[in-house]
Motif scaffolding. Structure first.
Motif, PDB file in Angstrom:
ATOM      1  N   TYR A  89       6.311   4.900   1.694  1.00  5.47           N
ATOM      2  CA  TYR A  89       6.793   5.931   2.622  1.00  5.47           C
ATOM      3  C   TYR A  89       6.437   7.298   2.042  1.00  5.47           C
ATOM      4  O   TYR A  89       6.388   7.481   0.808  1.00  5.47           O
ATOM      5  CB  TYR A  89       8.303   5.843   2.800  1.00  5.47           C
ATOM      6  N   ILE A  90       6.222   8.248   2.918  1.00  5.24           N
ATOM      7  CA  ILE A  90       5.954   9.635   2.540  1.00  5.24           C
ATOM      8  C   ILE A  90       6.912  10.531   3.318  1.00  5.24           C
ATOM      9  O   ILE A  90       7.191  10.277   4.494  1.00  5.24           O
ATOM     10  CB  ILE A  90       4.496  10.024   2.852  1.00  5.24           C
ATOM     11  N   ILE A  91       7.415  11.569   2.669  1.00  2.00           N
ATOM     12  CA  ILE A  91       8.201  12.594   3.358  1.00  2.00           C
ATOM     13  C   ILE A  91       7.387  13.878   3.333  1.00  2.00           C
ATOM     14  O   ILE A  91       6.995  14.354   2.264  1.00  2.00           O
ATOM     15  CB  ILE A  91       9.570  12.810   2.689  1.00  2.00           C
ATOM     16  N   ASP A  92       7.096  14.424   4.511  1.00  2.00           N
ATOM     17  CA  ASP A  92       6.305  15.647   4.540  1.00  2.00           C
ATOM     18  C   ASP A  92       7.163  16.841   4.134  1.00  2.00           C
ATOM     19  O   ASP A  92       8.394  16.792   4.153  1.00  2.00           O
ATOM     20  CB  ASP A  92       5.647  15.861   5.905  1.00  2.00           C
ATOM     21  N   LYS A  93       6.481  17.904   3.747  1.00  2.00           N
ATOM     22  CA  LYS A  93       7.145  19.115   3.266  1.00  2.00           C
ATOM     23  C   LYS A  93       7.075  20.176   4.351  1.00  2.00           C
ATOM     24  O   LYS A  93       6.002  20.702   4.658  1.00  2.00           O
ATOM     25  CB  LYS A  93       6.468  19.614   1.991  1.00  2.00           C
ATOM     26  N   ASN A  94       8.239  20.482   4.937  1.00  5.76           N
ATOM     27  CA  ASN A  94       8.314  21.439   6.022  1.00  5.76           C
ATOM     28  C   ASN A  94       9.530  22.319   5.802  1.00  5.76           C
ATOM     29  O   ASN A  94      10.632  21.818   5.559  1.00  5.76           O
ATOM     30  CB  ASN A  94       8.410  20.703   7.371  1.00  5.76           C
ATOM     31  N   GLU A  95       9.324  23.619   5.884  1.00  3.91           N
ATOM     32  CA  GLU A  95      10.412  24.562   5.605  1.00  3.91           C
ATOM     33  C   GLU A  95      11.624  24.335   6.509  1.00  3.91           C
ATOM     34  O   GLU A  95      12.761  24.542   6.102  1.00  3.91           O
ATOM     35  CB  GLU A  95       9.894  25.994   5.768  1.00  3.91           C
ATOM     36  N   ASP A  96      11.383  23.877   7.720  1.00  6.59           N
ATOM     37  CA  ASP A  96      12.474  23.659   8.679  1.00  6.59           C
ATOM     38  C   ASP A  96      12.967  22.207   8.690  1.00  6.59           C
ATOM     39  O   ASP A  96      13.725  21.819   9.575  1.00  6.59           O
ATOM     40  CB  ASP A  96      12.017  24.048  10.087  1.00  6.59           C
ATOM     41  N   GLY A  97      12.548  21.430   7.715  1.00  2.81           N
ATOM     42  CA  GLY A  97      12.912  20.020   7.669  1.00  2.81           C
ATOM     43  C   GLY A  97      11.744  19.156   8.094  1.00  2.81           C
ATOM     44  O   GLY A  97      10.988  19.525   8.998  1.00  2.81           O
ATOM     45  N   GLY A  98      11.593  18.014   7.438  1.00  2.31           N
ATOM     46  CA  GLY A  98      10.440  17.174   7.711  1.00  2.31           C
ATOM     47  C   GLY A  98      10.825  15.823   8.276  1.00  2.31           C
ATOM     48  O   GLY A  98      11.876  15.657   8.894  1.00  2.31           O
ATOM     49  N   HIS A  99       9.957  14.853   8.037  1.00  4.68           N
ATOM     50  CA  HIS A  99      10.166  13.503   8.534  1.00  4.68           C
ATOM     51  C   HIS A  99       9.792  12.475   7.465  1.00  4.68           C
ATOM     52  O   HIS A  99       8.925  12.713   6.618  1.00  4.68           O
ATOM     53  CB  HIS A  99       9.340  13.239   9.794  1.00  4.68           C
ATOM     54  N   LEU A 100      10.457  11.350   7.546  1.00  5.98           N
ATOM     55  CA  LEU A 100      10.095  10.180   6.761  1.00  5.98           C
ATOM     56  C   LEU A 100       8.991   9.449   7.512  1.00  5.98           C
ATOM     57  O   LEU A 100       9.148   9.101   8.680  1.00  5.98           O
ATOM     58  CB  LEU A 100      11.314   9.276   6.580  1.00  5.98           C
ATOM     59  N   TYR A 101       7.869   9.231   6.837  1.00  2.00           N
ATOM     60  CA  TYR A 101       6.737   8.521   7.425  1.00  2.00           C
ATOM     61  C   TYR A 101       6.630   7.140   6.785  1.00  2.00           C
ATOM     62  O   TYR A 101       6.660   7.005   5.560  1.00  2.00           O
ATOM     63  CB  TYR A 101       5.435   9.289   7.198  1.00  2.00           C
ATOM     64  N   GLU A 102       6.481   6.131   7.632  1.00  2.00           N
ATOM     65  CA  GLU A 102       6.407   4.751   7.164  1.00  2.00           C
ATOM     66  C   GLU A 102       4.968   4.259   7.199  1.00  2.00           C
ATOM     67  O   GLU A 102       4.263   4.400   8.200  1.00  2.00           O
ATOM     68  CB  GLU A 102       7.275   3.861   8.048  1.00  2.00           C
ATOM     69  N   GLY A 103       4.528   3.676   6.074  1.00  2.00           N
ATOM     70  CA  GLY A 103       3.201   3.107   6.022  1.00  2.00           C
ATOM     71  C   GLY A 103       3.193   1.679   6.537  1.00  2.00           C
ATOM     72  O   GLY A 103       4.239   1.109   6.874  1.00  2.00           O
ATOM     73  N   PRO A 104       2.024   1.070   6.603  1.00  2.00           N
ATOM     74  CA  PRO A 104       1.950  -0.326   7.040  1.00  2.00           C
ATOM     75  C   PRO A 104       2.649  -1.252   6.049  1.00  2.00           C
ATOM     76  O   PRO A 104       2.904  -0.876   4.905  1.00  2.00           O
ATOM     77  CB  PRO A 104       0.442  -0.597   7.098  1.00  2.00           C
ATOM     78  N   ALA A 105       2.955  -2.463   6.513  1.00  2.00           N
ATOM     79  CA  ALA A 105       3.662  -3.420   5.655  1.00  2.00           C
ATOM     80  C   ALA A 105       2.907  -3.659   4.351  1.00  2.00           C
ATOM     81  O   ALA A 105       3.512  -3.811   3.282  1.00  2.00           O
ATOM     82  CB  ALA A 105       3.871  -4.734   6.407  1.00  2.00           C
ATOM     83  N   GLU A 106       1.592  -3.683   4.431  1.00  2.00           N
ATOM     84  CA  GLU A 106       0.748  -3.799   3.248  1.00  2.00           C
ATOM     85  C   GLU A 106      -0.379  -2.780   3.356  1.00  2.00           C
ATOM     86  O   GLU A 106      -1.013  -2.661   4.408  1.00  2.00           O
ATOM     87  CB  GLU A 106       0.165  -5.211   3.118  1.00  2.00           C
ATOM     88  N   LEU A 107      -0.609  -2.044   2.287  1.00  2.00           N
ATOM     89  CA  LEU A 107      -1.695  -1.078   2.293  1.00  2.00           C
ATOM     90  C   LEU A 107      -3.041  -1.794   2.236  1.00  2.00           C
ATOM     91  O   LEU A 107      -3.191  -2.812   1.546  1.00  2.00           O
ATOM     92  CB  LEU A 107      -1.561  -0.132   1.094  1.00  2.00           C
ATOM     93  N   SER A 108      -4.016  -1.244   2.948  1.00  2.00           N
ATOM     94  CA  SER A 108      -5.360  -1.800   2.962  1.00  2.00           C
ATOM     95  C   SER A 108      -6.293  -0.904   2.158  1.00  2.00           C
ATOM     96  O   SER A 108      -6.341   0.313   2.381  1.00  2.00           O
ATOM     97  CB  SER A 108      -5.868  -1.912   4.399  1.00  2.00           C
ATOM     98  N   ALA A 109      -7.032  -1.513   1.245  1.00  2.00           N
ATOM     99  CA  ALA A 109      -7.979  -0.745   0.441  1.00  2.00           C
ATOM    100  C   ALA A 109      -9.310  -0.569   1.159  1.00  2.00           C
ATOM    101  O   ALA A 109     -10.149   0.225   0.723  1.00  2.00           O
ATOM    102  CB  ALA A 109      -8.198  -1.439  -0.900  1.00  2.00           C
ATOM    103  N   SER A 110      -9.516  -1.280   2.267  1.00  2.00           N
ATOM    104  CA  SER A 110     -10.797  -1.235   2.959  1.00  2.00           C
ATOM    105  C   SER A 110     -10.761  -0.423   4.253  1.00  2.00           C
ATOM    106  O   SER A 110     -11.804  -0.083   4.801  1.00  2.00           O
ATOM    107  CB  SER A 110     -11.265  -2.658   3.287  1.00  2.00           C
ATOM    108  N   GLY A 111      -9.572  -0.129   4.757  1.00  2.00           N
ATOM    109  CA  GLY A 111      -9.463   0.642   5.987  1.00  2.00           C
ATOM    110  C   GLY A 111      -8.556   1.843   5.811  1.00  2.00           C
ATOM    111  O   GLY A 111      -8.136   2.177   4.701  1.00  2.00           O
ATOM    112  N   THR A 112      -8.242   2.507   6.925  1.00  2.00           N
ATOM    113  CA  THR A 112      -7.351   3.661   6.915  1.00  2.00           C
ATOM    114  C   THR A 112      -5.926   3.202   7.164  1.00  2.00           C
ATOM    115  O   THR A 112      -5.662   2.400   8.059  1.00  2.00           O
ATOM    116  CB  THR A 112      -7.764   4.673   7.989  1.00  2.00           C
ATOM    117  N   ASN A 113      -5.001   3.700   6.379  1.00  2.00           N
ATOM    118  CA  ASN A 113      -3.588   3.356   6.500  1.00  2.00           C
ATOM    119  C   ASN A 113      -2.878   4.471   7.259  1.00  2.00           C
ATOM    120  O   ASN A 113      -2.789   5.606   6.766  1.00  2.00           O
ATOM    121  CB  ASN A 113      -2.973   3.171   5.118  1.00  2.00           C
TER     122      ASN A 113
END
Length: 330
Positions: A164-188
């Protein structure tokens, strides 16, 4: 990420004013100082699962593909890891430990306002032996469902291994969820799943996977965590630091360790919320707003220390106003 000179100057003043608390910290999981002269922009922090008392950290830019293992008993670097199998890092902002002792590194910052069409996550096995060595990492390409953004917080669920990634925003951000498994060959593709009420500079999940701690420059919030579902519970007692950039739970989950950029940067320990320590919920009378939390450690400081803390908060507030104005002019 580099800040304006005005912001850094004010941050240094805050650090000086808060110095008596930092100096009183004990070794190990009660706090320490990173003494390695190479580490001047410590931007992420993660407690080792294999090596008690060791914390992994990194510089955020202009350094290279390096991780440093810092002994919290001495503040000294005991191993330097060079990552291979990855490109040239752009703006490394976060480090996290996942299942099976895998280290995840987030090259997810915007490097002074540059808008990247994609960012990277690197994954490598935590070394069993602490020595200078080269380790091959897996590189993952990451994009956001709703467009590019700045981020400094990467977390890995200790049960599912999902990132998961949380973006950095002065007014508050969002929790971003990645795929169940990361792929080394494609875009996640990471998708927004929940709002986060903070200008987040780092985040950490407790070792038992039940709490999410999110910190900003001047405060923090903690949430109940349930496999990516979050529920806000209260404010964190974040210490005043020159440029507060990192947070990690201690390996046993009883402490939150807060780090800052700069040479000889302090890592300050506070009790984790809940049964183990200072649960400062929204209705508990904890001072400050969601990103202007208390800087005291609850150690019975006298009135003089309280006045110093109040002055530090005021200076930091002025610094933030100055930063906003600079951004508007840009």
């Amino acid at each position: 990420m580099r800040r304006s000179l005005a912001f850094l100057a004010a941050g240094l003043l805050v650090g000086v004013l808060a110095a008596p608390e930092t100096a009183a910290a004990a070794d190990g999981d009660e706090g320490f100082t990173i003494t390695d002269p190479r580490i001047t922009e410590s931007s992420g922090l993660a407690a080792s699962r294999l090596h008690p008392g060791i914390y992994w950290t990194h510089n955020d830019s202009d350094d290279g593909p390096y991780l440093y293992a810092v002994d919290s008993a001495t503040g000294k670097t005991v191993a330097t890891i060079t990552l291979t199998g990855v490109g040239t890092p752009r703006d490394v902002e976060a480090v996290s430990i996942g299942p099976d002792n895998q280290i995840y590194v987030g090259d997810i910052g915007d490097n002074d306002g540059v808008t990247w069409s994609y960012v990277w996550i690197y994954r490598l096995a935590e070394p069993k032996e602490l020595k200078d060595q080269t380790i091959r990492a897996t590189q993952y390409v990451v994009k956001y469902e709703d467009g590019s953004r700045d981020a400094e917080s990467l977390i890995v669920d200790p049960d599912t291994g999902r990132t998961y990634i949380i973006d950095k925003n002065e007014d508050g951000g969002h929790l971003y969820e990645g795929p169940a498994e990361l792929s080394a060959s494609g875009t996640n593709v990471f998708k927004p799943v929940a709002a986060v009420d903070l200008w987040a500079t780092d985040a950490a999940l407790s070792p038992d996977g039940k709490q999410l701690a999110v910190r900003g420059y001047l405060g923090g919030i903690w949430y109940d965590w349930d496999a990516g579902k979050i529920k806000r519970e209260g404010r964190l007692d974040v210490p005043l630091q020159g440029q507060g950039e990192s947070v990690s739970y201690s390996a046993d989950g009883t402490k939150l360790m807060y780090g800052s950029e700069g040479a000889d940067s302090p890592v300050t320990a506070e009790d984790a919320p809940g049964d183990s320590g200072s649960d400062s919920s929204s209705g508990s009378g904890s001072s400050g707003s969601s990103d202007a939390g208390s800087g005291s450690g609850g150690d019975g400081s006298d009135g003089g220390t309280i006045k110093v803390g109040a002055l530090a908060v005021a200076v930091a507030f002025v610094a933030l106003l100055g930063l906003r104005r600079l951004r508007r002019r840009g």
